[in-house]
Motif scaffolding. Sequence first.
Motif, PDB file in Angstrom:
ATOM      1  N   VAL A 186     -27.231  -1.203  39.578  1.00  0.00           N
ATOM      2  CA  VAL A 186     -25.770  -0.962  39.286  1.00  0.00           C
ATOM      3  C   VAL A 186     -24.864  -2.096  39.113  1.00  0.00           C
ATOM      4  N   GLY A 187     -25.303  -3.149  39.373  1.00  0.00           N
ATOM      5  CA  GLY A 187     -24.490  -4.341  39.246  1.00  0.00           C
ATOM      6  C   GLY A 187     -25.481  -5.694  39.662  1.00  0.00           C
ATOM      7  N   THR A 188     -24.881  -6.963  39.118  1.00  0.00           N
ATOM      8  CA  THR A 188     -25.396  -8.129  39.810  1.00  0.00           C
ATOM      9  C   THR A 188     -24.146  -8.955  40.123  1.00  0.00           C
ATOM     10  N   ALA A 189     -24.344  -9.611  41.338  1.00  0.00           N
ATOM     11  CA  ALA A 189     -23.329 -10.424  42.050  1.00  0.00           C
ATOM     12  C   ALA A 189     -23.959 -11.686  42.033  1.00  0.00           C
ATOM     13  N   VAL A 190     -22.833 -12.660  41.793  1.00  0.00           N
ATOM     14  CA  VAL A 190     -23.201 -14.155  42.201  1.00  0.00           C
ATOM     15  C   VAL A 190     -22.602 -14.889  43.404  1.00  0.00           C
TER      16      VAL A 190
END
Length: 141
Positions: free
Chosen positions: A28-32
Amino acid sequence: MNILIVEDEVLLAMELESEVEDAGHIVVGTAVDSRQAIELIDTTAPQFAFLDIQLLDGPTGIDVGRYLSAKAIPFVFVSGNLKRIPEDFAGALGAIEKPYTMNGLQNAMKFLESVVDGRATSLVPPPSLVLSPAVLATLTA
């Protein structure tokens, strides 16, 4: 399952995303960093998360883990330094140490899926997965 990946190393995030999707899940998403991670948690409502400890904004993965835990979203740490995980695992089910093998990751994902679904009561965790004391207690009870 809808899965969030919190990883600041782009190639590792892409590799993990590919493995998660190959296992039949949706990323559903990728965060850094922690800000982006919390925003995605609130907007995408993941059912599970893979979480690095060291993000672009520092060792904030533990804070993100506590946020996930407060929202009752299961997660595991994926880190090159498991010694940084607090004793309570910040609510994580466990941890996968980097570097990991694709086979090890796949085995860990299968086991974690059974834990999340409540089917892992008598299963033995794969060697690639370090379980939190809380999860270990439920498996041995």
